[in-house]
Every structure is written in C-alpha cells, then in structure tokens.
Scaffold this motif. Structure first.
Motif, short mmCIF file in Angstrom:
data_model
loop_
_atom_site.label_atom_id
_atom_site.label_comp_id
_atom_site.label_asym_id
_atom_site.label_seq_id
_atom_site.Cartn_x
_atom_site.Cartn_y
_atom_site.Cartn_z
N PRO A 1 16.18 33.31 -28.38
CA PRO A 1 15.71 33.22 -27.50
C PRO A 1 14.63 31.83 -27.51
O PRO A 1 13.72 32.06 -28.25
CB PRO A 1 15.35 33.46 -26.66
CG PRO A 1 15.53 34.71 -27.02
CD PRO A 1 16.38 34.44 -28.20
N THR A 2 14.35 30.55 -26.77
CA THR A 2 12.99 30.05 -27.70
C THR A 2 11.91 30.42 -26.36
O THR A 2 12.17 30.66 -24.76
CB THR A 2 13.10 28.76 -26.63
OG1 THR A 2 14.72 28.26 -27.64
CG2 THR A 2 12.30 26.94 -27.12
N VAL A 3 11.01 30.45 -26.55
CA VAL A 3 9.62 30.65 -26.17
C VAL A 3 8.96 30.02 -25.26
O VAL A 3 8.62 28.43 -26.15
CB VAL A 3 8.53 31.75 -26.44
CG1 VAL A 3 7.41 32.15 -25.52
CG2 VAL A 3 9.41 32.95 -26.82
N LEU A 4 8.72 29.46 -24.10
CA LEU A 4 8.30 27.54 -23.78
C LEU A 4 6.57 28.55 -24.00
O LEU A 4 5.98 29.39 -22.94
CB LEU A 4 8.33 27.60 -22.66
CG LEU A 4 9.97 27.16 -22.35
CD1 LEU A 4 10.42 26.62 -21.45
CD2 LEU A 4 10.51 26.21 -23.72
N PRO A 5 5.89 26.84 -24.24
CA PRO A 5 4.68 27.34 -24.40
C PRO A 5 3.78 27.31 -22.38
O PRO A 5 4.64 27.06 -21.33
CB PRO A 5 4.06 25.82 -24.74
CG PRO A 5 4.66 25.23 -24.42
CD PRO A 5 6.44 25.65 -24.66
N MET A 6 2.92 27.91 -22.60
CA MET A 6 1.96 27.93 -21.16
C MET A 6 1.21 27.11 -20.97
O MET A 6 0.93 26.54 -21.07
CB MET A 6 1.24 29.80 -20.77
CG MET A 6 1.79 31.26 -21.32
SD MET A 6 2.66 31.69 -20.21
CE MET A 6 1.58 31.90 -19.15
N THR A 17 18.30 22.51 -26.09
CA THR A 17 18.43 23.26 -26.44
C THR A 17 19.73 22.44 -27.94
O THR A 17 20.29 21.75 -27.43
CB THR A 17 19.03 24.40 -26.57
OG1 THR A 17 20.46 24.34 -25.91
CG2 THR A 17 18.13 25.45 -26.04
#
Length: 184
Positions: A1-6, A17
């Motif tokens: 899973p990719t974590v998106l920036p806050m 993706t």
C-alpha cells in the motif's frame, strides 16, 4: 500500500499506481489502439526527412534505385505492451515499437521497404514549469530488412534523425496536448 502525504494546506493530490497505468497500457495494446499510419501529408513541411524514396535513399540507396521518387508511408505500432514503473524520484517507461516503411506504387499498392524496431526508454521526473511538461528520453533501435536487401545500412544516422524529430516535433506536440494553455 502507498501512503499519501498529509495535506497541511489546500491542495490537489493525484495518485496513480503502476497497476492502473500498466493495466491501461495492456488494454490499449490488446485493443490495437497503439497503431498509427503516417503519410507525407501528415508531416510538418519543415521536418528534415520527407516520406519519399528520394529522401530515404540516404539510408537505403536501393529504394531510390528500385522505386524512383515514389511516396512512402510509415506504419507505427507497439510490438509489446508499454511498461511503466514509478519510483520516488522519477517515472520510468519502456515502449516497444516498430516503424514499418512502405513504398506506395501508382496503383496504391504498398510494398514493404524496411522495418525499424524502436525500443524507447523514457525517464522523467514529472515537473511542470510554466505549463510545460519535462522529461528526458533515450531511444535505441535496430533495423530488420524484410525484403532481403541490406535496407537501411546506416541505422545510427536514422536513429539520430528519429531522436531529432522526436525532440523537434514530438515533445512540443506532447506539451501542447498536455498543457495547451500557457501560464500568464
């Protein structure tokens, strides 16, 4: 899973993706949508090489000898599905294409002249500056003559011209399609 920036301030965040991009490439390739026929009338007048046997004679003298001053056509197509990989610092794409040249006879019959396989590795750091998309391109290619003649013995010269044409016409076209409205 990719974590998106806050998001600390209002912003638009778009994430694509590799799976989505490669699935789209597979679909387009399988459907035959990655094909294009090019004739002389489609090339800009200032393009350094026109699609005529006289112009191509620089690369394959047999063409001009066998078919004097005849028009030619190119059929551009993908040989395999394009591949995209995403890295933190850049996007990497690999295109597997071919350009098959045909001589057009007076009765509209197309005679195969040569086949140029072009494997293009495209690496780009997605940057937009003044509404312009930036990337670097590296192309490699080899020629496979289908007619039994030593067609296009000067592959390096043809490859250099192809790269020049890409940067002279392909990149500006991509910028106009991707970012048609210049920044104020």
């Amino acid at each position: 899973p990719t974590v998106l920036p806050m998001a600390h301030e209002p912003m638009l965040l778009l994430a694509v993706t590799e799976f989505v991009a490669n699935s789209a490439a597979f679909t387009y390739f399988t459907a035959g949508a990655l094909r294009r026929n090019i004739s002389s009338s489609m090339l800009p007048r200032r393009f350094p090489l026109q699609l005529k046997t006289k112009s191509m004679g620089v690369f394959a003298p047999q063409l001009q000898e066998r078919y004097p001053d005849r028009p030619m056509e190119l059929q551009l197509s993908a040989r395999q599905q394009p591949l995209l990989s995403c890295h933190p610092d850049a996007l990497h794409g690999t295109l597997f294409g071919s350009a098959e040249a045909f001589v057009v006879l007076p009765n509209a019959t197309r005679v195969p002249a040569f086949l140029l396989n072009i494997d293009a590795n495209v690496t780009g750091m997605p940057t937009i500056t003044r509404n312009r998309l930036g990337a670097s391109v590296h192309l490699t290619g080899c020629v496979h003559p289908p007619c039994g003649w030593a067609a296009c013995p000067q592959v390096k010269r043809l490859e250099t011209l192809l790269k020049f044409g890409l940067w002279l016409f392909g990149v500006p076209w991509a910028n106009s399609e991707c970012c048609p409205h210049p920044a104020p």
